[in-house]
Design an enzyme around this catalytic site. Structure first.
Site, PDB file in Angstrom:
ATOM      1  N   GLY A  46       0.844  -1.193   0.000  1.00  0.00           N
ATOM      2  CA  GLY A  46       0.000   0.000   0.000  1.00  0.00           C
ATOM      3  C   GLY A  46       0.877   1.239   0.000  1.00  0.00           C
ATOM      4  O   GLY A  46       2.058   1.170   0.358  1.00  0.00           O
ATOM      5  N   GLN A  51       3.215   9.853   1.425  1.00  0.00           N
ATOM      6  CA  GLN A  51       4.503   9.149   1.495  1.00  0.00           C
ATOM      7  C   GLN A  51       5.430   9.509   0.331  1.00  0.00           C
ATOM      8  O   GLN A  51       6.628   9.205   0.385  1.00  0.00           O
ATOM      9  CB  GLN A  51       4.297   7.631   1.557  1.00  0.00           C
ATOM     10  CG  GLN A  51       3.624   7.191   2.854  1.00  0.00           C
ATOM     11  CD  GLN A  51       3.461   5.691   2.918  1.00  0.00           C
ATOM     12  OE1 GLN A  51       2.511   5.150   2.369  1.00  0.00           O
ATOM     13  NE2 GLN A  51       4.397   5.011   3.540  1.00  0.00           N
ATOM     14  N   CYS A  95       5.964  -0.311   7.390  1.00  0.00           N
ATOM     15  CA  CYS A  95       5.585   0.928   6.701  1.00  0.00           C
ATOM     16  C   CYS A  95       6.795   1.389   5.903  1.00  0.00           C
ATOM     17  O   CYS A  95       7.909   1.402   6.423  1.00  0.00           O
ATOM     18  CB  CYS A  95       5.177   1.997   7.716  1.00  0.00           C
ATOM     19  SG  CYS A  95       4.683   3.552   6.946  1.00  0.00           S
ATOM     20  N   LEU A  96       6.561   1.761   4.655  1.00  0.00           N
ATOM     21  CA  LEU A  96       7.668   2.205   3.796  1.00  0.00           C
ATOM     22  C   LEU A  96       8.314   3.481   4.326  1.00  0.00           C
ATOM     23  O   LEU A  96       9.462   3.773   3.992  1.00  0.00           O
ATOM     24  CB  LEU A  96       7.179   2.398   2.356  1.00  0.00           C
ATOM     25  CG  LEU A  96       6.682   1.108   1.677  1.00  0.00           C
ATOM     26  CD1 LEU A  96       6.048   1.430   0.331  1.00  0.00           C
ATOM     27  CD2 LEU A  96       7.809   0.098   1.515  1.00  0.00           C
ATOM     28  N   HIS A 137      -4.432   1.352   7.804  1.00  0.00           N
ATOM     29  CA  HIS A 137      -3.064   1.883   7.890  1.00  0.00           C
ATOM     30  C   HIS A 137      -2.915   3.073   6.932  1.00  0.00           C
ATOM     31  O   HIS A 137      -2.343   4.107   7.287  1.00  0.00           O
ATOM     32  CB  HIS A 137      -2.088   0.739   7.547  1.00  0.00           C
ATOM     33  CG  HIS A 137      -0.653   1.113   7.403  1.00  0.00           C
ATOM     34  ND1 HIS A 137       0.337   0.627   8.236  1.00  0.00           N
ATOM     35  CD2 HIS A 137       0.003   1.893   6.496  1.00  0.00           C
ATOM     36  CE1 HIS A 137       1.510   1.106   7.861  1.00  0.00           C
ATOM     37  NE2 HIS A 137       1.343   1.879   6.808  1.00  0.00           N
ATOM     38  N   GLU A 138      -3.439   2.930   5.720  1.00  0.00           N
ATOM     39  CA  GLU A 138      -3.309   4.002   4.706  1.00  0.00           C
ATOM     40  C   GLU A 138      -4.178   5.207   5.051  1.00  0.00           C
ATOM     41  O   GLU A 138      -3.748   6.355   4.880  1.00  0.00           O
ATOM     42  CB  GLU A 138      -3.667   3.472   3.311  1.00  0.00           C
ATOM     43  CG  GLU A 138      -2.857   2.275   2.816  1.00  0.00           C
ATOM     44  CD  GLU A 138      -1.365   2.449   2.910  1.00  0.00           C
ATOM     45  OE1 GLU A 138      -0.885   3.594   2.979  1.00  0.00           O
ATOM     46  OE2 GLU A 138      -0.656   1.430   2.948  1.00  0.00           O
ATOM     47  N   HIS A 141      -2.474   7.351   7.403  1.00  0.00           N
ATOM     48  CA  HIS A 141      -1.483   8.247   6.779  1.00  0.00           C
ATOM     49  C   HIS A 141      -2.141   9.553   6.329  1.00  0.00           C
ATOM     50  O   HIS A 141      -1.555  10.628   6.473  1.00  0.00           O
ATOM     51  CB  HIS A 141      -0.851   7.583   5.547  1.00  0.00           C
ATOM     52  CG  HIS A 141       0.313   6.690   5.828  1.00  0.00           C
ATOM     53  ND1 HIS A 141       1.461   7.130   6.450  1.00  0.00           N
ATOM     54  CD2 HIS A 141       0.530   5.378   5.539  1.00  0.00           C
ATOM     55  CE1 HIS A 141       2.334   6.126   6.530  1.00  0.00           C
ATOM     56  NE2 HIS A 141       1.790   5.035   5.991  1.00  0.00           N
TER      57      HIS A 141
END
Ligand code: GNR
Ligand code: NI
Length: 175
Positions: A46, A51, A95-96, A137-138, A141
């Site tokens: 994702g 990000q 997480c990236l 999670h997204e 963000h």
């Protein structure tokens, strides 16, 4: 299509609230394509626009594991969580924007969302399992929240300290 650079914590942009989109046009679709390419390259399941440094309510997701399988991306524009289940589930999250760090996070097991799709059409989606966790999670963000915010202050501070060190090392290589 081009790959974009992923923003790593700590960075103040990751704590900002992303803005609702007014229209879905080709320019926006080009951005979604770049997000997808960046996510696949990372690799991740994702990615939220913030990000890559863009404060817009845009998410791309693809939880399909099988690398040979035809890619099955999900584009979410202005996603809203309409309802969450009482039942929770726990997944090990990564997480990236927090490279190298993972933690078990408890979230509602199921969620119902509404969003605009790649063509600007209003859709609803009921999610469970990893997809439900990834969507939550997204959406976090988009509201300036990272999974480390759910950990104890001690664990969170330790991870942030390591990320600061990691970023300094990265800069040494570039400079
Ligand atoms: O690649 C990712 N894996 C992942 C695993 C468990 C729960 C959430 C995620 S999302 C993450 C990519 C990312 O940082 N998205 O914002
Ligand atoms: Ni993330």
């Amino acid at each position: 299509m081009s790959q974009r650079k992923i923003v790593i914590e700590p960075d103040p942009i990751l704590r900002k609230k992303s803005e609702t989109l007014e229209k879905v046009d080709d320019e926006l679709r080009a951005l979604l394509d770049d997000m997808l390419e960046t996510m696949y390259a990372a690799p991740g399941i994702g990615l939220a626009a913030v990000q890559i440094g863009i404060l817009k309510r845009l998410i791309v997701i693809d939880i399909s594991k099988d690398k040979d399988k035809k890619k099955d991306p999900l584009f979410l524009i202005n996603p809203e969580i309409i309802s969450r289940s009482k039942k929770t589930s726990i997944y090990e999250e990564g997480c990236l924007s927090l490279p190298g760090h993972f933690a078990e996070i408890e979230r509602p097991a199921e969620c119902l969302i509404k969003f605009l799709d790649y063509n600007g059409k209003e859709k609803e989606l009921s999610a469970n399992g990893l997809l439900s966790t990834c969507i939550q999670h997204e959406v976090d963000h988009l509201n300036g929240i990272l999974f480390i915010d759910y950990l104890s202050k001690l664990k969170k501070d330790m991870i942030i300290k390591k990320l600061i060190k990691h970023k300094k090392e990265l800069n040494k290589v570039v400079l």
